[in-house]
Design an enzyme around this catalytic site. Structure first.
Site, PDB file in Angstrom:
ATOM      1  N   LYS A 136      16.724 -19.332  44.022  1.00 48.25           N
ATOM      2  CA  LYS A 136      16.668 -17.984  44.593  1.00 48.25           C
ATOM      3  C   LYS A 136      15.233 -17.458  44.744  1.00 48.25           C
ATOM      4  O   LYS A 136      14.283 -18.103  44.337  1.00 48.25           O
ATOM      5  CB  LYS A 136      17.526 -17.041  43.749  1.00 48.25           C
ATOM      6  CG  LYS A 136      19.015 -17.435  43.772  1.00 48.25           C
ATOM      7  CD  LYS A 136      19.646 -17.192  45.126  1.00 48.25           C
ATOM      8  CE  LYS A 136      20.953 -17.897  45.413  1.00 48.25           C
ATOM      9  NZ  LYS A 136      22.007 -17.903  44.467  1.00 48.25           N
TER      10      LYS A 136
HETATM   11  C1  LIG Z   1      23.548 -17.726  44.274  1.00 46.27           C
HETATM   12  C2  LIG Z   1      24.585 -16.828  44.799  1.00 46.27           C
HETATM   13  C3  LIG Z   1      25.552 -16.266  43.969  1.00 46.27           C
HETATM   14  C4  LIG Z   1      25.729 -16.649  42.534  1.00 46.27           C
HETATM   15  O1  LIG Z   1      24.608 -16.588  41.736  1.00 46.27           O
HETATM   16  P1  LIG Z   1      24.454 -17.542  40.446  1.00 46.27           P
HETATM   17  O2  LIG Z   1      23.285 -16.910  39.759  1.00 46.27           O
HETATM   18  O3  LIG Z   1      24.141 -18.916  40.941  1.00 46.27           O
HETATM   19  O4  LIG Z   1      25.687 -17.462  39.657  1.00 46.27           O
HETATM   20  C5  LIG Z   1      26.453 -15.378  44.520  1.00 46.27           C
HETATM   21  N1  LIG Z   1      26.422 -15.058  45.819  1.00 46.27           N
HETATM   22  C6  LIG Z   1      25.515 -15.591  46.659  1.00 46.27           C
HETATM   23  C7  LIG Z   1      25.519 -15.184  48.097  1.00 46.27           C
HETATM   24  C8  LIG Z   1      24.588 -16.517  46.185  1.00 46.27           C
HETATM   25  O5  LIG Z   1      23.715 -17.074  47.021  1.00 46.27           O
END
Ligand SMILES: *Cc1c(COP(=O)(O)O)cnc(C)c1O
Length: 377
Positions: free
Chosen positions: A186
């Site tokens: 992210k």
């Molecule tokens: C990464 C992501 C999540 C979940 O996040 P995690 O920290 O990996 O549990 C939820 N929604 C979207 C759109 C994502 O890209």
């Protein structure tokens, strides 16, 4: 693109310092022994930098979505409307509460289609859950108007859009609540981690208690005697994650600046005959992915081959489309939900997503644009 590209000695040093200072890894208590409260400080910095009233650090983005939905009073049997271009986590969070995911098709920004969303509202609908996919905000004006008209709550999934703005406000601040992710891929990363944001005191209070076994953190009692009114679960963030998060957050503005330089190098040099992903009015995306359409399969495959050969790769489209398009989730969604998203699947398959890597230069992206231009017939 990922904050992981900018990890340097600062992240290493702050984690080492936790151990030099006594090794307190838990966010709560141990007051006599500790020198820092990294989780609390990470939350405060998130508030300061992104102008939230309340930020609650949690163990993942998936947990953040689930906690926020629960705080918005989503119960078993309620319907939550989200979108076809998405990540499975969002549907999982809805299902984990016993609620029913309802999937809209997408518009030309690849986010929630507002008209389609309205057509799906029923008496059971509780929350609309737009997702700001790959750094681009959804049509929040349309969604907020719809929510007001039908008396619904809105949760923004900001997991892929930390730092994006809509009408001058950071996403996560536009609707009732926001959910962020700091997993390794992210915008900024803590390895695993997330944040629940809201300007509403009661939503924050519930989320804070729910993510920590119901603890009210009553200042009149030591933690071992703490008061409680609800039972919760454990979705806490550790001090190690938050320490890294503080450093990563301090780099957010650099990440956004670098993204934009690289993105603009493609935008300005890629032939105008390629249709770009739409940017909604009032939207300030984070420019971490450049998405454009190539309708002819052969030409699309050639461009994808070029992107792989040049080691840019593609991001989600088409690289991980099975994890990002609801059409492929027959293990979690009803046949009816799957069928109605076929249109979005077809549309997404005409798209190519170029990741913006901070370690590649703007010149690399300029050259890439020129190479792609050669595929125009
Ligand atoms: C990464 C992501 C999540 C979940 O996040 P995690 O920290 O990996 O549990 C939820 N929604 C979207 C759109 C994502 O890209």
């Amino acid at each position: 693109m990922p904050g992981f590209e900018l990890i340097d000695s600062q992240e290493k040093e702050i984690v080492n310092k936790i151990f030099d200072d006594g090794g307190i890894l838990f966010a709560h208590g141990f007051d006599a022994l500790r020198k820092n409260y990294h989780v609390r400080e990470f939350e405060e910095s998130f508030n300061d930098i992104l102008r939230f009233n309340h930020s609650l650090a949690v163990s993942s983005g998936t947990a953040a979505i689930k906690i926020a939905l629960k705080a918005l009073d989503v119960k078993a049997g309620d319907e939550v409307i989200t979108q076809a271009f998405n990540f499975i986590a969002t549907v999982e969070a809805i299902l984990d509460l016993g609620a029913i995911p309802i999937i809209t098709n997408i518009d030309n920004s690849l986010n929630m289609d507002v008209e389609d969303c309205e057509s799906l509202i029923t008496k059971k609908t509780k929350v609309i859950l737009p997702v700001h996919m790959l750094g681009m905000t959804a049509d929040m004006e349309g969604i907020m108007n719809l929510a007001a008209k039908h008396d619904l709550k809105v949760l923004e999934d900001c997991c892929e859009a930390t730092g994006a703005k809509y009408q001058g406000k950071y996403v996560g601040n536009v609707a009732d609540a926001g959910a962020f992710s700091f997993d390794f891929g992210k915008v900024i990363t803590t390895g695993e981690g997330g944040m629940v944001t809201t300007d509403k005191f009661n939503l924050d209070k519930f989320s804070r208690e729910y993510h920590d076994h119901g603890h009210e953190n009553n200042p009149d009692y030591p933690r071992g005697r703490d008061t409680k009114t609800i039972f919760g679960f454990n979705y806490r963030m550790t001090e190690m994650q938050a320490a890294v998060g503080k450093v990563q957050l301090s780099k957010l503005h650099i990440i956004l600046e670098k993204n934009k330089e690289r993105y603009m190098a493609i935008e300005e040099n890629l032939d105008k005959s390629f249709t770009r992903r739409q940017i909604h009015q009032h939207s300030e995306p984070i420019f971490d992915t450049f998405i454009f359409q190539v309708k002819e399969k052969e030409r699309r495959d050639e461009i994808i081959n070029l992107l792989n050969k040049e080691k840019f790769g593609t991001k989600n489209l088409p690289d991980a489309i099975e994890w990002h398009c609801a059409y492929y989730w027959d293990h979690a969604l009803s046949e009816e939900q799957i069928q109605r998203t076929e249109k979005s699947k077809e549309y997404l398959h005409t798209m190519i997503a170029i990741p913006i890597w901070l370690k590649r230069t703007p010149e690399d992206y300029l050259e890439l644009a020129h190479k792609i231009n050669k595929f125009i017939s």
